[in-house]
Design a protein around this motif. Structure first.
Motif, short mmCIF file in Angstrom:
data_model
loop_
_atom_site.label_atom_id
_atom_site.label_comp_id
_atom_site.label_asym_id
_atom_site.label_seq_id
_atom_site.Cartn_x
_atom_site.Cartn_y
_atom_site.Cartn_z
N PHE A 1 -2.00 10.23 5.92
CA PHE A 1 -3.33 10.30 5.31
C PHE A 1 -4.37 10.38 6.43
N GLY B 1 -1.63 5.95 7.73
CA GLY B 1 -2.99 6.12 7.24
C GLY B 1 -3.79 4.86 7.44
N GLU C 1 -7.01 10.75 -2.91
CA GLU C 1 -5.56 10.91 -2.84
C GLU C 1 -4.90 9.62 -2.32
N ARG C 2 -5.45 9.05 -1.26
CA ARG C 2 -4.89 7.81 -0.70
C ARG C 2 -5.07 6.65 -1.67
N LYS D 1 -12.98 5.53 -3.92
CA LYS D 1 -13.07 6.16 -2.60
C LYS D 1 -14.36 5.76 -1.90
N GLU E 1 2.92 11.13 -5.50
CA GLU E 1 1.80 10.21 -5.32
C GLU E 1 2.23 8.76 -5.35
N ASP F 1 0.80 -1.23 0.00
CA ASP F 1 0.00 0.00 0.00
C ASP F 1 0.84 1.28 0.00
N PHE F 2 1.80 1.36 0.91
CA PHE F 2 2.60 2.57 1.04
C PHE F 2 4.02 2.37 0.55
#
Length: 171
Positions: free
Chosen positions: A75, A114, A82-83, A139, A102, A24-25
């Motif tokens: 986040f 986040g 955005e996330r 989202k 991003e 994810d990150f």
């Protein structure tokens, strides 16, 4: 602040080279402030890889995300487009614009924090990548999932703030 890492073994020290890419990150060491979430993760990990279900406990300064010597990306607790884009770019092996703010493929962020979406996130990200759903739909779907949280450490500089304070085995 206490952070918990669930694994199939005790973490003696964090070796970032052993962390999985395309998460994810981005590639990094993932933890949570929720001990129960760490135990859920360890159950899955031990089922896949074997080993001893273990939660390693760390402490970090309460003001970690405000430190001036590390680059942090936080986040909001609520899902956002955005996330969703950030997660998509980090998971997408074909994403090439690593200089983009991003993504974190190049570990431009020392620490990222986040929410975590529920298990449908993989499917949603694939649909978004293929263009079958747009960012707003992504989202909205994240909004329906049970959110938890994650803190990820991506650089040696960030790891200096981690202090191992305990370990628990197979609750």
């Amino acid at each position: 602040m206490k952070l918990y890492h669930g694994s199939n073994m005790e973490i003696e020290y964090v070796d970032l080279s052993k962390c999985m890419p395309y998460k994810d990150f981005g590639r990094g060491f993932y933890m949570t402030i929720l001990e129960e979430q760490a135990w859920r993760m360890v159950e899955r990990r031990a089922r896949i890889a074997g080993g001893m279900p273990t939660v390693t406990i760390f402490e970090v300064p309460e003001d970690l995300l405000e430190k001036s010597d590390i680059n942090c990306r936080a986040f909001a607790e609520r899902p956002s487009v955005e996330r969703a884009v950030f997660i998509n770019n980090n998971r997408n092996r074909k994403f090439l614009d690593i200089s983009s703010p991003e993504c974190n493929t190049d570990n431009k962020y020392d620490v990222v924090s986040g929410p975590v979406a529920n298990d449908t996130v993989g499917l949603l990200i694939r649909q978004f990548s293929r263009g079958t759903i747009d960012a707003e739909y992504l989202k909205r779907e994240f909004d329906f999932g049970k959110l938890t949280n994650q803190y990820t450490f991506h650089t040696e500089k960030a790891l200096r703030y981690l202090k191992k304070v305990g370990v628990k085995y197979d609750r």
